[in-house]
Design a protein around this motif. Sequence first.
Motif, PDB file in Angstrom:
ATOM      1  N   SER A  11       0.840  -1.197   0.000  1.00  0.00           N
ATOM      2  CA  SER A  11       0.000   0.000   0.000  1.00  0.00           C
ATOM      3  C   SER A  11       0.875   1.248   0.000  1.00  0.00           C
ATOM      4  O   SER A  11       2.049   1.198   0.388  1.00  0.00           O
ATOM      5  N   ALA A  12       0.319   2.355  -0.423  1.00  0.00           N
ATOM      6  CA  ALA A  12       1.061   3.621  -0.460  1.00  0.00           C
ATOM      7  C   ALA A  12       1.548   3.997   0.934  1.00  0.00           C
ATOM      8  O   ALA A  12       2.683   4.457   1.099  1.00  0.00           O
ATOM      9  N   ASP A  13       0.714   3.783   1.948  1.00  0.00           N
ATOM     10  CA  ASP A  13       1.097   4.112   3.316  1.00  0.00           C
ATOM     11  C   ASP A  13       2.247   3.221   3.782  1.00  0.00           C
ATOM     12  O   ASP A  13       3.215   3.698   4.371  1.00  0.00           O
ATOM     13  N   ALA A  14       2.158   1.935   3.494  1.00  0.00           N
ATOM     14  CA  ALA A  14       3.226   1.015   3.888  1.00  0.00           C
ATOM     15  C   ALA A  14       4.524   1.361   3.161  1.00  0.00           C
ATOM     16  O   ALA A  14       5.602   1.327   3.764  1.00  0.00           O
ATOM     17  N   ALA A  15       4.437   1.720   1.882  1.00  0.00           N
ATOM     18  CA  ALA A  15       5.626   2.093   1.114  1.00  0.00           C
ATOM     19  C   ALA A  15       6.305   3.309   1.734  1.00  0.00           C
ATOM     20  O   ALA A  15       7.533   3.343   1.864  1.00  0.00           O
ATOM     21  N   ARG A  16       5.513   4.301   2.133  1.00  0.00           N
ATOM     22  CA  ARG A  16       6.089   5.497   2.775  1.00  0.00           C
ATOM     23  C   ARG A  16       6.761   5.121   4.093  1.00  0.00           C
ATOM     24  O   ARG A  16       7.849   5.619   4.400  1.00  0.00           O
ATOM     25  N   GLN A  17       6.131   4.266   4.887  1.00  0.00           N
ATOM     26  CA  GLN A  17       6.707   3.853   6.171  1.00  0.00           C
ATOM     27  C   GLN A  17       8.007   3.079   5.972  1.00  0.00           C
ATOM     28  O   GLN A  17       8.977   3.284   6.698  1.00  0.00           O
ATOM     29  N   ILE A  18       8.019   2.199   4.984  1.00  0.00           N
ATOM     30  CA  ILE A  18       9.226   1.426   4.690  1.00  0.00           C
ATOM     31  C   ILE A  18      10.334   2.366   4.223  1.00  0.00           C
ATOM     32  O   ILE A  18      11.473   2.273   4.690  1.00  0.00           O
ATOM     33  N   GLY A  19      10.016   3.264   3.305  1.00  0.00           N
ATOM     34  CA  GLY A  19      11.003   4.220   2.813  1.00  0.00           C
ATOM     35  C   GLY A  19      11.574   5.067   3.941  1.00  0.00           C
ATOM     36  O   GLY A  19      12.787   5.289   4.014  1.00  0.00           O
ATOM     37  N   LYS A  20      10.712   5.518   4.823  1.00  0.00           N
ATOM     38  CA  LYS A  20      11.150   6.339   5.959  1.00  0.00           C
ATOM     39  C   LYS A  20      12.065   5.532   6.884  1.00  0.00           C
ATOM     40  O   LYS A  20      13.096   6.033   7.339  1.00  0.00           O
ATOM     41  N   ALA A  21      11.711   4.291   7.151  1.00  0.00           N
ATOM     42  CA  ALA A  21      12.527   3.450   8.033  1.00  0.00           C
ATOM     43  C   ALA A  21      13.903   3.190   7.428  1.00  0.00           C
ATOM     44  O   ALA A  21      14.922   3.241   8.136  1.00  0.00           O
ATOM     45  N   ILE A  22      13.951   2.926   6.132  1.00  0.00           N
ATOM     46  CA  ILE A  22      15.237   2.702   5.473  1.00  0.00           C
ATOM     47  C   ILE A  22      16.069   3.979   5.497  1.00  0.00           C
ATOM     48  O   ILE A  22      17.272   3.945   5.771  1.00  0.00           O
ATOM     49  N   GLU A  23      15.430   5.118   5.240  1.00  0.00           N
ATOM     50  CA  GLU A  23      16.148   6.407   5.262  1.00  0.00           C
ATOM     51  C   GLU A  23      16.693   6.700   6.660  1.00  0.00           C
ATOM     52  O   GLU A  23      17.844   7.137   6.805  1.00  0.00           O
ATOM     53  N   GLU A  24      15.908   6.444   7.699  1.00  0.00           N
ATOM     54  CA  GLU A  24      16.382   6.668   9.071  1.00  0.00           C
ATOM     55  C   GLU A  24      17.561   5.761   9.386  1.00  0.00           C
ATOM     56  O   GLU A  24      18.539   6.190   9.997  1.00  0.00           O
ATOM     57  N   TRP A  25      17.477   4.506   8.963  1.00  0.00           N
ATOM     58  CA  TRP A  25      18.576   3.562   9.176  1.00  0.00           C
ATOM     59  C   TRP A  25      19.830   4.045   8.439  1.00  0.00           C
ATOM     60  O   TRP A  25      20.925   4.027   8.988  1.00  0.00           O
ATOM     61  N   ARG A  26      19.637   4.478   7.174  1.00  0.00           N
ATOM     62  CA  ARG A  26      20.768   4.950   6.366  1.00  0.00           C
ATOM     63  C   ARG A  26      21.493   6.087   7.065  1.00  0.00           C
ATOM     64  O   ARG A  26      22.715   6.086   7.195  1.00  0.00           O
ATOM     65  N   ARG A  27      20.727   7.057   7.546  1.00  0.00           N
ATOM     66  CA  ARG A  27      21.332   8.218   8.220  1.00  0.00           C
ATOM     67  C   ARG A  27      22.014   7.806   9.523  1.00  0.00           C
ATOM     68  O   ARG A  27      23.115   8.273   9.819  1.00  0.00           O
TER      69      ARG A  27
END
Length: 71
Positions: A11-27
Amino acid sequence: MNDRGEAEVVSADAARQIGKAIEEWRRAQGKSQRELQHIANVSQTQVSRILAGKFSRAAEPVLQLCAAAGI
């Protein structure tokens, strides 16, 4: 991936949450987007789309980044 080897719809919401989690991990890890490109073996454009949550299927690059990030 489902039992037929197809990428699962996200879902669009799940995709945003996954993207945000990966970005936070990356940083938190001090990794560059270029390093993510190597982890997932994808282009810069694809990494940017994943981090922005702009994907609709949990294809291999998304799964590879999730595994690397522990999510």
